[in-house]
Design a protein around this motif. Structure first.
Motif, PDB file in Angstrom:
ATOM      1  N   LYS A 147     -28.969 -12.329  51.173  1.00 19.02           N
ATOM      2  CA  LYS A 147     -27.523 -11.756  52.328  1.00 19.02           C
ATOM      3  C   LYS A 147     -27.727 -10.890  52.836  1.00 19.02           C
ATOM      4  O   LYS A 147     -28.034 -10.128  52.579  1.00 19.02           O
ATOM      5  CB  LYS A 147     -26.121 -12.083  51.926  1.00 19.02           C
ATOM      6  CG  LYS A 147     -26.006 -13.333  51.265  1.00 19.02           C
ATOM      7  CD  LYS A 147     -24.861 -13.789  50.540  1.00 19.02           C
ATOM      8  CE  LYS A 147     -24.902 -14.056  49.110  1.00 19.02           C
ATOM      9  NZ  LYS A 147     -23.932 -14.757  48.432  1.00 19.02           N
ATOM     10  N   THR A 189     -13.245 -11.830  44.501  1.00 20.38           N
ATOM     11  CA  THR A 189     -13.816 -12.981  44.710  1.00 20.38           C
ATOM     12  C   THR A 189     -13.555 -14.437  44.493  1.00 20.38           C
ATOM     13  O   THR A 189     -13.616 -15.219  45.190  1.00 20.38           O
ATOM     14  CB  THR A 189     -15.521 -12.853  43.787  1.00 20.38           C
ATOM     15  OG1 THR A 189     -15.845 -10.840  44.627  1.00 20.38           O
ATOM     16  CG2 THR A 189     -16.607 -13.427  44.936  1.00 20.38           C
ATOM     17  N   HIS A 235     -27.199  -8.936  40.272  1.00 19.21           N
ATOM     18  CA  HIS A 235     -26.377 -10.250  40.619  1.00 19.21           C
ATOM     19  C   HIS A 235     -27.101 -11.171  39.121  1.00 19.21           C
ATOM     20  O   HIS A 235     -26.121 -11.437  38.837  1.00 19.21           O
ATOM     21  CB  HIS A 235     -26.954 -10.795  41.699  1.00 19.21           C
ATOM     22  CG  HIS A 235     -26.539 -12.597  41.830  1.00 19.21           C
ATOM     23  ND1 HIS A 235     -27.767 -13.118  41.446  1.00 19.21           N
ATOM     24  CD2 HIS A 235     -25.590 -12.903  42.592  1.00 19.21           C
ATOM     25  CE1 HIS A 235     -26.793 -14.644  41.673  1.00 19.21           C
ATOM     26  NE2 HIS A 235     -25.742 -14.163  42.226  1.00 19.21           N
ATOM     27  N   GLU A 292     -11.025 -30.314  40.581  1.00 22.05           N
ATOM     28  CA  GLU A 292      -9.520 -29.763  41.347  1.00 22.05           C
ATOM     29  C   GLU A 292      -9.535 -30.637  42.424  1.00 22.05           C
ATOM     30  O   GLU A 292      -8.878 -31.648  42.338  1.00 22.05           O
ATOM     31  CB  GLU A 292      -9.380 -28.636  42.112  1.00 22.05           C
ATOM     32  CG  GLU A 292      -9.412 -27.112  41.112  1.00 22.05           C
ATOM     33  CD  GLU A 292      -9.486 -26.076  42.234  1.00 22.05           C
ATOM     34  OE1 GLU A 292      -8.611 -26.030  42.667  1.00 22.05           O
ATOM     35  OE2 GLU A 292      -9.793 -24.464  41.662  1.00 22.05           O
ATOM     36  N   ILE A 338      -6.056 -21.162  40.758  1.00 23.33           N
ATOM     37  CA  ILE A 338      -6.455 -19.754  40.973  1.00 23.33           C
ATOM     38  C   ILE A 338      -6.671 -18.491  40.282  1.00 23.33           C
ATOM     39  O   ILE A 338      -6.987 -18.117  39.265  1.00 23.33           O
ATOM     40  CB  ILE A 338      -7.930 -19.838  41.881  1.00 23.33           C
ATOM     41  CG1 ILE A 338      -8.835 -18.707  42.070  1.00 23.33           C
ATOM     42  CG2 ILE A 338      -7.101 -19.348  43.251  1.00 23.33           C
ATOM     43  CD1 ILE A 338     -10.495 -19.327  40.753  1.00 23.33           C
ATOM     44  N   ARG A 383     -24.264 -12.678  37.400  1.00 30.14           N
ATOM     45  CA  ARG A 383     -24.104 -14.234  37.046  1.00 30.14           C
ATOM     46  C   ARG A 383     -24.354 -14.409  35.601  1.00 30.14           C
ATOM     47  O   ARG A 383     -23.543 -15.286  35.143  1.00 30.14           O
ATOM     48  CB  ARG A 383     -25.148 -14.339  37.927  1.00 30.14           C
ATOM     49  CG  ARG A 383     -25.921 -15.603  37.845  1.00 30.14           C
ATOM     50  CD  ARG A 383     -24.767 -16.716  38.798  1.00 30.14           C
ATOM     51  NE  ARG A 383     -24.373 -17.917  39.113  1.00 30.14           N
ATOM     52  CZ  ARG A 383     -24.667 -18.948  39.786  1.00 30.14           C
ATOM     53  NH1 ARG A 383     -24.441 -18.739  41.083  1.00 30.14           N
ATOM     54  NH2 ARG A 383     -24.155 -20.681  39.326  1.00 30.14           N
ATOM     55  N   GLY A 433     -18.191 -21.643  40.834  1.00 33.78           N
ATOM     56  CA  GLY A 433     -16.961 -22.134  40.483  1.00 33.78           C
ATOM     57  C   GLY A 433     -17.174 -24.113  40.899  1.00 33.78           C
ATOM     58  O   GLY A 433     -16.395 -24.546  40.855  1.00 33.78           O
ATOM     59  N   CYS A 454     -22.895 -22.205  44.491  1.00 34.44           N
ATOM     60  CA  CYS A 454     -22.128 -21.981  44.052  1.00 34.44           C
ATOM     61  C   CYS A 454     -21.442 -21.771  42.029  1.00 34.44           C
ATOM     62  O   CYS A 454     -21.560 -23.290  41.952  1.00 34.44           O
ATOM     63  CB  CYS A 454     -20.371 -23.356  44.595  1.00 34.44           C
ATOM     64  SG  CYS A 454     -19.571 -23.132  44.312  1.00 34.44           S
ATOM     65  N   ALA A 495     -23.642 -28.841  49.443  1.00 33.00           N
ATOM     66  CA  ALA A 495     -22.733 -28.338  49.593  1.00 33.00           C
ATOM     67  C   ALA A 495     -21.852 -27.118  48.902  1.00 33.00           C
ATOM     68  O   ALA A 495     -20.945 -26.595  49.358  1.00 33.00           O
ATOM     69  CB  ALA A 495     -21.327 -29.199  49.081  1.00 33.00           C
ATOM     70  N   LEU A 510     -19.258 -10.935  42.769  1.00 28.61           N
ATOM     71  CA  LEU A 510     -20.649 -11.612  42.523  1.00 28.61           C
ATOM     72  C   LEU A 510     -21.460 -11.985  44.264  1.00 28.61           C
ATOM     73  O   LEU A 510     -22.531 -12.232  44.658  1.00 28.61           O
ATOM     74  CB  LEU A 510     -20.448 -12.796  42.291  1.00 28.61           C
ATOM     75  CG  LEU A 510     -21.399 -14.374  41.487  1.00 28.61           C
ATOM     76  CD1 LEU A 510     -22.501 -13.031  40.387  1.00 28.61           C
ATOM     77  CD2 LEU A 510     -20.772 -15.382  40.923  1.00 28.61           C
ATOM     78  N   PRO A 555     -30.439 -19.646  42.213  1.00 30.49           N
ATOM     79  CA  PRO A 555     -29.601 -18.849  41.119  1.00 30.49           C
ATOM     80  C   PRO A 555     -28.389 -18.634  42.002  1.00 30.49           C
ATOM     81  O   PRO A 555     -27.696 -17.924  40.952  1.00 30.49           O
ATOM     82  CB  PRO A 555     -31.339 -17.978  41.258  1.00 30.49           C
ATOM     83  CG  PRO A 555     -32.536 -18.311  41.819  1.00 30.49           C
ATOM     84  CD  PRO A 555     -31.862 -19.782  42.465  1.00 30.49           C
ATOM     85  N   ARG A 556     -28.168 -18.503  43.519  1.00 34.78           N
ATOM     86  CA  ARG A 556     -27.254 -18.137  43.883  1.00 34.78           C
ATOM     87  C   ARG A 556     -26.615 -19.514  44.372  1.00 34.78           C
ATOM     88  O   ARG A 556     -25.956 -19.787  45.599  1.00 34.78           O
ATOM     89  CB  ARG A 556     -27.552 -17.631  45.223  1.00 34.78           C
ATOM     90  CG  ARG A 556     -28.287 -16.742  45.046  1.00 34.78           C
ATOM     91  CD  ARG A 556     -28.110 -14.992  45.340  1.00 34.78           C
ATOM     92  NE  ARG A 556     -26.033 -14.289  45.708  1.00 34.78           N
ATOM     93  CZ  ARG A 556     -25.637 -13.423  45.339  1.00 34.78           C
ATOM     94  NH1 ARG A 556     -26.518 -12.709  45.935  1.00 34.78           N
ATOM     95  NH2 ARG A 556     -25.173 -13.333  44.985  1.00 34.78           N
ATOM     96  N   THR A 595     -11.928 -25.453  48.343  1.00 34.42           N
ATOM     97  CA  THR A 595     -10.993 -26.228  47.663  1.00 34.42           C
ATOM     98  C   THR A 595     -10.234 -26.987  48.877  1.00 34.42           C
ATOM     99  O   THR A 595     -10.049 -28.236  48.614  1.00 34.42           O
ATOM    100  CB  THR A 595     -10.617 -26.267  46.678  1.00 34.42           C
ATOM    101  OG1 THR A 595     -11.330 -25.157  45.971  1.00 34.42           O
ATOM    102  CG2 THR A 595     -10.433 -27.320  45.553  1.00 34.42           C
ATOM    103  N   ALA A 631     -24.325 -24.756  47.731  1.00 33.52           N
ATOM    104  CA  ALA A 631     -25.650 -24.059  47.994  1.00 33.52           C
ATOM    105  C   ALA A 631     -26.875 -24.914  46.961  1.00 33.52           C
ATOM    106  O   ALA A 631     -26.319 -26.046  46.304  1.00 33.52           O
ATOM    107  CB  ALA A 631     -25.777 -23.107  47.850  1.00 33.52           C
TER     108      ALA A 631
END
Ligand code: HEM
Length: 505
Positions: free
Chosen positions: A73, A288, A97, A456, A159, A101, A449, A447, A439, A89, A444-445, A297, A441
């Protein structure tokens, strides 16, 4: 590599192509340019920054996401993240990271998410009663509701509960004065709204452009950053005593929340909490999860409800599936509903809440292409060389609505496409990512969640659609990138009017 035309209207010498992309709906200009120049091209950056590569080519995107130690990033983005989310994270890179993770992974496994289902159902049902009571007061014809104000209620409550066993009691968000917030939930949402309401103005365009050009201490003084900081301060104040209690083994959660799972998984062979798992790391990650997981969401729900309102036949089909279920709604029954699954995927395809991830190359590299580039000299390139320092935007909605992949009805909400053989492009035409989408990604990075987000969405949509009917008002709704994908009506952000009434069976 091609550039969109550099006429003064399109690429000004000062703002490059970036201002035009910013002023339009999320990803709109990139979609226009992909149709002209293919899935990989360059744009001029603002304030004389080096050109940026826009990539939706699936082999290129996969390569960039898979090599997360080479493509990181941007420092400007990370400076902002450190101040807003903390060094959790989203901020961490490289070995840090990988460590975070690994420790956090168990909290987001399929089994852990299933353990959170009761909390998710309770929060969804609380929203259902809130809306039903509100709408019932207007009789059979129902009433106009700004649904944007309601979707944050369950996503914040969920959350809080599944994150660290905290109840935000977000129901008060349905009706409060943002200028005089009284609860933590109201302070956080009012602050977010303040940031969002400014996010389509020229200063908001300028902020990240300046941030990438100036030192971190100056960027911290931007009001934009300071406002977001208030959200993390509120979260840290609530989370600090809960985290300290968890570190002492005294956390009173139900054992299924992320904090409980994290403190269990973070113990070494002697049963002691690993020293890398400091209070600061844990609080940064709670922060985060709340900021990364709550509004995203809610946005996905907002736009999916809008699509269902605009497609009453799809909404009725979903309601029929829900009402036909012989058992009460629970985790398992919701997972087994094919039309609900298709509605969620179609909503995320057309309205990905984080539509523009960005990356920066740490070294020279060769990127493979699935669509070869034809150079002016007649050469055909199956890969491109890029240099260290090259920046990329990876527009998600553009990739997921490309008519050359998704066909002439790429922009239309058609859940059925996910259910019929050949309804969606074949696997080799789609990117590598959840359900062939970007949506969440990839690599290794991706989402962390995503399972929670999908659950949800399914539970909240199921609970709302079984008892309420949503109708379109005909008002044009724009989808702007204002931190996340936000609805905008008549120049006002955070507004999504839908006509809501009690559903007839
Ligand atoms: C529909 C809802 C959601 C969408 C569309 C979404 C999308 C994404 C995307 C695209 C990324 C990658 C961004 C990048 O690398 O530039 C990401 C990362 C992340 N998301 Fe989500 N997200 C959603 C919900 C959630 C939820 C519910 C949580 C947690 C409770 C969450 C936590 C995170 C975290 C921590 C990361 C960083 C992961 C890492 O770098 O290892 N997200 N999300």
């Amino acid at each position: 590599m091609s550039f969109p035309p550099k006429s003064s209207r399109i690429a000004t010498w000062l703002w490059g192509h970036e201002l035009l992309a910013f002023e339009n709906d999320a990803n709109h200009m990139y979609s226009t340019w992909v149709r002209q120049f293919g899935p990989l091209f360059k744009i001029k950056a603002a304030l004389f920054h080096p050109d940026i590569i826009i990539a939706t080519d699936r082999a290129a995107v996969r390569h960039i996401y898979a090599n997360s130690k080479t493509y990181i990033k941007t420092p400007a983005f990370r400076n902002q993240v450190a101040k807003i989310l903390g060094k959790g994270l989203v901020w961490a890179e490289g070995d840090d990271h990988a460590f975070q993770r690994r420790i956090l992974g168990p909290a987001f496994s399929a089994e852990s998410i299933k353990g959170m289902a009761n909390d998710v159902f309770e929060c969804a049902e609380q929203l259902e009663s809130l809306l039903v009571n509100h709408v019932r007061a207007y009789g059979e014809q129902g009433t106009l509701v700004n649904i944007f104000k309601y979707t944050s209620i369950p996503t914040l409550d969920i959350i809080g509960r599944v994150g660290f066993g905290h109840d935000f009691n977000a129901a008060s968000l349905a009706d409060f004065d943002p200028a005089a917030p009284e609860t933590d939930a109201q302070t956080m949402i009012a602050t977010w709204a303040g940031v969002m309401h400014k996010a389509y103005t020229f200063p908001a365009f300028l902020a990240p452009v300046i941030v990438r050009a100036v030192p971190a201490w100056l960027s911290a003084r931007l009001s934009h950053t300071q406002a977001q900081n208030r959200i993390s301060t509120t979260i840290a104040r609530i989370a600090a005593p809960i985290v300290s209690a968890a570190q002492r083994g005294e956390h009173s959660g139900n054992g299924k929340d992320i904090l409980s799972i994290l403190t269990r998984a973070g113990k070494d062979s002697e049963g002691k909490l690993r020293e890398e798992l400091t209070d600061e790391t844990i609080i940064s990650n709670i922060n985060t999860f709340i900021i990364a997981g709550q509004q995203t969401t809610a946005d996905a729900l907002n736009f999916t409800l809008l699509e269902l309102a605009q497609h009453p036949e799809a909404q009725q089909k979903l309601r029929s599936e829900l009402l036909a279920s012989e058992s009460n709604l629970d985790y398992d029954s919701v997972q087994e509903m094919p039309y609900l699954d298709a509605v969620v995927k179609e909503g995320l395809r057309l309205h990905s809440p984080l539509p523009q991830p960005e990356r920066l190359a740490l070294q020279d590299d060769v990127i493979p292409l699935s669509t070869p580039i034809h150079t002016a000299s007649g050469e055909i390139l199956h890969s491109i060389r890029i240099s260290k320092g090259q920046a990329f935007y990876l527009p998600v909605i553009t990739a997921q609505t490309d008519p050359s992949v998704w066909g002439p009805e790429a922009y239309t909400f058609i859940p059925e496409r996910w259910l019929s053989p050949g309804g969606i492009p074949s696997q080799h035409e789609l990117p590598h990512g959840w359900s062939g989408l970007l949506a969440f990604a990839d690599g290794p990075r991706n989402c962390i969640g995503y399972r929670l987000a999908v659950m949800e969405m399914k539970v909240i949509l199921a609970v709302l659609i079984r008892s309420l009917e949503f109708r379109d008002t005909g008002v044009p709704v724009r989808q702007r990138l204002l931190q996340t994908l936000s609805p905008m009506v008549n120049g006002e952000a955070g507004v999504l009017p839908l006509h809501v009434k009690i559903a007839s069976a």
